[in-house]
Design a protein around this motif. Structure first.
Motif, PDB file in Angstrom:
ATOM      1  N   VAL A 192     -41.650  67.629 -28.278  1.00 27.69           N
ATOM      2  CA  VAL A 192     -40.730  66.502 -28.079  1.00 27.69           C
ATOM      3  C   VAL A 192     -39.332  67.024 -27.746  1.00 27.69           C
ATOM      4  N   ALA A 193     -38.892  68.071 -28.455  1.00 25.06           N
ATOM      5  CA  ALA A 193     -37.575  68.655 -28.195  1.00 25.06           C
ATOM      6  C   ALA A 193     -37.477  69.156 -26.760  1.00 25.06           C
ATOM      7  N   GLU A 194     -38.541  69.802 -26.263  1.00 22.72           N
ATOM      8  CA  GLU A 194     -38.522  70.332 -24.904  1.00 22.72           C
ATOM      9  C   GLU A 194     -38.468  69.204 -23.877  1.00 22.72           C
ATOM     10  N   ARG A 195     -39.216  68.120 -24.119  1.00 27.91           N
ATOM     11  CA  ARG A 195     -39.190  66.990 -23.183  1.00 27.91           C
ATOM     12  C   ARG A 195     -37.795  66.357 -23.136  1.00 27.91           C
ATOM     13  N   LEU A 196     -37.191  66.192 -24.285  1.00 30.15           N
ATOM     14  CA  LEU A 196     -35.846  65.621 -24.319  1.00 30.15           C
ATOM     15  C   LEU A 196     -34.831  66.578 -23.700  1.00 30.15           C
ATOM     16  N   ARG A 197     -35.011  67.873 -23.953  1.00 31.33           N
ATOM     17  CA  ARG A 197     -34.114  68.888 -23.402  1.00 31.33           C
ATOM     18  C   ARG A 197     -34.107  68.806 -21.864  1.00 31.33           C
ATOM     19  N   GLN A 198     -35.280  68.696 -21.281  1.00 37.56           N
ATOM     20  CA  GLN A 198     -35.368  68.622 -19.825  1.00 37.56           C
ATOM     21  C   GLN A 198     -34.753  67.336 -19.285  1.00 37.56           C
ATOM     22  N   ARG A 199     -34.909  66.244 -20.024  1.00 39.98           N
ATOM     23  CA  ARG A 199     -34.306  64.976 -19.587  1.00 39.98           C
ATOM     24  C   ARG A 199     -32.785  65.048 -19.659  1.00 39.98           C
ATOM     25  N   ILE A 200     -32.276  65.753 -20.655  1.00 36.68           N
ATOM     26  CA  ILE A 200     -30.830  65.934 -20.782  1.00 36.68           C
ATOM     27  C   ILE A 200     -30.315  66.806 -19.640  1.00 36.68           C
ATOM     28  N   PHE A 201     -31.007  67.917 -19.350  1.00 36.95           N
ATOM     29  CA  PHE A 201     -30.580  68.801 -18.269  1.00 36.95           C
ATOM     30  C   PHE A 201     -30.619  68.100 -16.919  1.00 36.95           C
ATOM     31  N   ALA A 202     -31.584  67.192 -16.751  1.00 36.78           N
ATOM     32  CA  ALA A 202     -31.705  66.449 -15.491  1.00 36.78           C
ATOM     33  C   ALA A 202     -30.742  65.264 -15.440  1.00 36.78           C
ATOM     34  N   HIS A 203     -29.994  65.050 -16.530  1.00 36.22           N
ATOM     35  CA  HIS A 203     -29.049  63.941 -16.664  1.00 36.22           C
ATOM     36  C   HIS A 203     -29.729  62.584 -16.600  1.00 36.22           C
ATOM     37  N   SER A 231     -44.458  59.033 -34.314  1.00 36.76           N
ATOM     38  CA  SER A 231     -43.624  58.454 -35.363  1.00 36.76           C
ATOM     39  C   SER A 231     -42.201  58.984 -35.203  1.00 36.76           C
ATOM     40  N   ARG A 232     -41.282  58.413 -35.963  1.00 39.31           N
ATOM     41  CA  ARG A 232     -39.888  58.845 -35.838  1.00 39.31           C
ATOM     42  C   ARG A 232     -39.624  60.165 -36.547  1.00 39.31           C
ATOM     43  N   THR A 233     -40.558  60.600 -37.400  1.00 39.59           N
ATOM     44  CA  THR A 233     -40.348  61.865 -38.120  1.00 39.59           C
ATOM     45  C   THR A 233     -40.291  63.064 -37.187  1.00 39.59           C
ATOM     46  N   PRO A 234     -41.292  63.294 -36.321  1.00 39.87           N
ATOM     47  CA  PRO A 234     -41.172  64.433 -35.411  1.00 39.87           C
ATOM     48  C   PRO A 234     -40.035  64.272 -34.408  1.00 39.87           C
ATOM     49  N   LEU A 235     -39.714  63.027 -34.054  1.00 43.90           N
ATOM     50  CA  LEU A 235     -38.597  62.800 -33.144  1.00 43.90           C
ATOM     51  C   LEU A 235     -37.290  63.250 -33.799  1.00 43.90           C
ATOM     52  N   ARG A 236     -37.111  62.898 -35.064  1.00 45.08           N
ATOM     53  CA  ARG A 236     -35.887  63.297 -35.760  1.00 45.08           C
ATOM     54  C   ARG A 236     -35.807  64.808 -35.923  1.00 45.08           C
ATOM     55  N   GLU A 237     -36.966  65.455 -36.153  1.00 46.18           N
ATOM     56  CA  GLU A 237     -36.982  66.917 -36.238  1.00 46.18           C
ATOM     57  C   GLU A 237     -36.594  67.528 -34.893  1.00 46.18           C
ATOM     58  N   ALA A 238     -37.066  66.920 -33.812  1.00 47.88           N
ATOM     59  CA  ALA A 238     -36.723  67.395 -32.473  1.00 47.88           C
ATOM     60  C   ALA A 238     -35.225  67.259 -32.217  1.00 47.88           C
ATOM     61  N   LEU A 239     -34.649  66.152 -32.658  1.00 47.66           N
ATOM     62  CA  LEU A 239     -33.214  65.937 -32.459  1.00 47.66           C
ATOM     63  C   LEU A 239     -32.391  66.936 -33.267  1.00 47.66           C
ATOM     64  N   LYS A 240     -32.896  67.338 -34.431  1.00 52.83           N
ATOM     65  CA  LYS A 240     -32.203  68.364 -35.212  1.00 52.83           C
ATOM     66  C   LYS A 240     -32.182  69.690 -34.460  1.00 52.83           C
ATOM     67  N   ALA A 293     -37.036  53.445 -29.424  1.00 56.07           N
ATOM     68  CA  ALA A 293     -37.594  53.332 -28.078  1.00 56.07           C
ATOM     69  C   ALA A 293     -38.294  54.627 -27.664  1.00 56.07           C
ATOM     70  N   LEU A 294     -37.697  55.779 -27.979  1.00 54.07           N
ATOM     71  CA  LEU A 294     -38.300  57.054 -27.618  1.00 54.07           C
ATOM     72  C   LEU A 294     -39.601  57.297 -28.373  1.00 54.07           C
ATOM     73  N   ALA A 295     -39.610  56.953 -29.650  1.00 51.04           N
ATOM     74  CA  ALA A 295     -40.823  57.122 -30.443  1.00 51.04           C
ATOM     75  C   ALA A 295     -41.958  56.287 -29.860  1.00 51.04           C
ATOM     76  N   ALA A 296     -41.631  55.061 -29.465  1.00 51.82           N
ATOM     77  CA  ALA A 296     -42.642  54.195 -28.857  1.00 51.82           C
ATOM     78  C   ALA A 296     -43.096  54.749 -27.508  1.00 51.82           C
ATOM     79  N   GLN A 297     -42.148  55.254 -26.730  1.00 51.19           N
ATOM     80  CA  GLN A 297     -42.466  55.798 -25.407  1.00 51.19           C
ATOM     81  C   GLN A 297     -43.398  56.997 -25.510  1.00 51.19           C
ATOM     82  N   TYR A 298     -43.152  57.874 -26.493  1.00 53.98           N
ATOM     83  CA  TYR A 298     -43.965  59.075 -26.644  1.00 53.98           C
ATOM     84  C   TYR A 298     -45.200  58.857 -27.525  1.00 53.98           C
ATOM     85  N   GLY A 299     -45.295  57.690 -28.137  1.00 50.46           N
ATOM     86  CA  GLY A 299     -46.441  57.397 -28.977  1.00 50.46           C
ATOM     87  C   GLY A 299     -46.490  58.228 -30.240  1.00 50.46           C
TER      88      GLY A 299
END
Length: 224
Positions: free
Chosen positions: A15-26, A46-55, A38-44
């Motif tokens: 999840v971190a890598e997918r978000l990283r690439q979206r950030i780099f691509a602006h 829970s919010r737990t791994p998403l929050r870990e990715a954001l950390k 919204a991101l948790a729903a998009q990736y299917g």
């Protein structure tokens, strides 16, 4: 076993890598609020791994976690760029010096091969091709220098630089100037000149910062 499945322990990293690439691509521009639901729903997920990715992304400086306000893609200021490029010049200069000391004949052959790609891209004004060859050249220097802590510091700072909306190679004349700087660096490496390679690399990084500053100045004048 389904080879495309993400192992549970690696989910947040994917999840971190997918978000990283979206950030780099602006796709997620600087200053954007990160909608966790919204991101948790998009990736299917829970919010737990998403929050870990954001950390993870926060530790890299790509997002900023604000108490009671959520998470935002980091906005990088001109002062940030000044400070980052100052550190980058030191680190990449050290990397070039180490490369001059450690490089074998085969290493120099690989560097010349990559540099040939720079020459070809510059001759055809291929900015994307030049950028890719430039990245490969710097990565090869890091490989030869063989200092994982130095490499990691450089990689982390380059990630933050990617938050900038602009690229110095778009400045008129910058591509050719960058090519000349690479020639000086390579010549110093060929001579096994540690001090010369370090000085040339520092100037190369500082020159890139000055080009970005010119872009910002032009943008501000246009907005005035």
């Amino acid at each position: 076993m389904n080879a495309t499945r993400i192992a549970p322990l690696a989910l947040y990293q994917e999840v971190a890598e997918r978000l990283r690439q979206r950030i780099f691509a602006h796709e997620l521009p600087p200053g954007t609020w990160v909608d966790e639901q919204a991101l948790a729903a998009q990736y299917g997920i829970s919010r737990t791994p998403l929050r870990e990715a954001l950390k993870v992304l926060a530790s890299e400086g790509l997002v900023t976690l604000k108490p009671r306000r959520g998470c935002y893609v980091t906005e990088i200021s001109e002062r940030d760029l000044d400070e980052i490029f100052s550190v980058m010049a030191l680190l990449e200069g050290q990397c070039a010096a180490s490369t001059a000391r450690r490089a074998g004949d085969g290493d120099l052959v690989r560097l010349h091969t990559i540099h040939d790609e720079l020459e070809k891209a510059a001759a055809s004004n291929d900015i994307d091709g030049f950028f890719e060859a430039n990245q490969a050249f710097h990565q090869e220097l890091q490989r030869i220098a063989n200092n994982r802590w130095l490499t990691q510091a450089i990689v982390d700072l380059r990630k933050v630089i990617k938050l900038s909306r602009h690229h110095s190679l778009f400045i008129d004349g910058r591509l050719q100037q960058s090519l000349l700087e690479h020639r000086v660096i390579l010549a110093a490496l060929d001579r096994r000149d540690e001090a010369g390679a370090e000085a040339a690399m520092r100037e190369h990084i500082s020159s890139a910062r000055r080009a970005l500053a010119r872009i910002a100045s032009t943008r501000d004048e246009a907005a005035a």
